[in-house]
Scaffold this motif. Structure first.
Motif, PDB file in Angstrom:
ATOM      1  N   ARG A 180      -2.587 -10.697   5.073  1.00 37.37           N
ATOM      2  CA  ARG A 180      -3.523 -12.420   5.155  1.00 37.37           C
ATOM      3  C   ARG A 180      -2.182 -13.637   4.417  1.00 37.37           C
ATOM      4  N   LYS A 193      -1.892  -7.928   0.011  1.00 34.22           N
ATOM      5  CA  LYS A 193      -1.247  -5.943   0.601  1.00 34.22           C
ATOM      6  C   LYS A 193      -1.790  -6.376   2.134  1.00 34.22           C
ATOM      7  N   ASN A 194      -2.913  -7.494   2.410  1.00 39.90           N
ATOM      8  CA  ASN A 194      -3.032  -6.351   4.093  1.00 39.90           C
ATOM      9  C   ASN A 194      -2.034  -8.071   4.999  1.00 39.90           C
ATOM     10  N   ASP A 201       0.852  -1.291   0.142  1.00 37.20           N
ATOM     11  CA  ASP A 201       0.139   0.210  -0.041  1.00 37.20           C
ATOM     12  C   ASP A 201       0.358   1.590   0.190  1.00 37.20           C
TER      13      ASP A 201
END
Length: 88
Positions: A39, A36-37, A8
């Motif tokens: 996970r 991106k997160n 990000d």
């Protein structure tokens, strides 16, 4: 998890959307969001290379290691129980 994903940050620097990056890399926006997160459990080198090419960056710009606070706390508690000094 001690590996932090900074995709990000690079997206913001390049003023690029998740959809545009996903299209350039050849993955779905949903799979890019998982990565991106933070996970994702793994990333293929081919995907990492494609991300670096699309964002004109190095792998270290996208991934970094950060000490896991829970492991440090558990180690300190164990060392105190054993009567040994805690190094920090």
């Amino acid at each position: 998890m001690p590996i932090v994903v900074d995709i990000d940050v690079m997206l913001a620097r390049r003023k690029m959307s998740v959809g545009e990056l996903a299209e350039r890399v050849g993955i779905t926006p949903a799979n890019l969001a998982v990565l991106k997160n933070g996970r994702a459990k793994a990333v293929r080198f081919a995907t990492l290379a494609a991300l670096c090419e699309a964002l004109a960056c190095q792998p270290g710009d996208l991934l970094r290691w950060q000490a896991d606070d829970t492991a440090d706390t558990a180690g300190a508690a164990h060392a105190e129980e054993e009567g040994s000094p805690v190094r920090g």
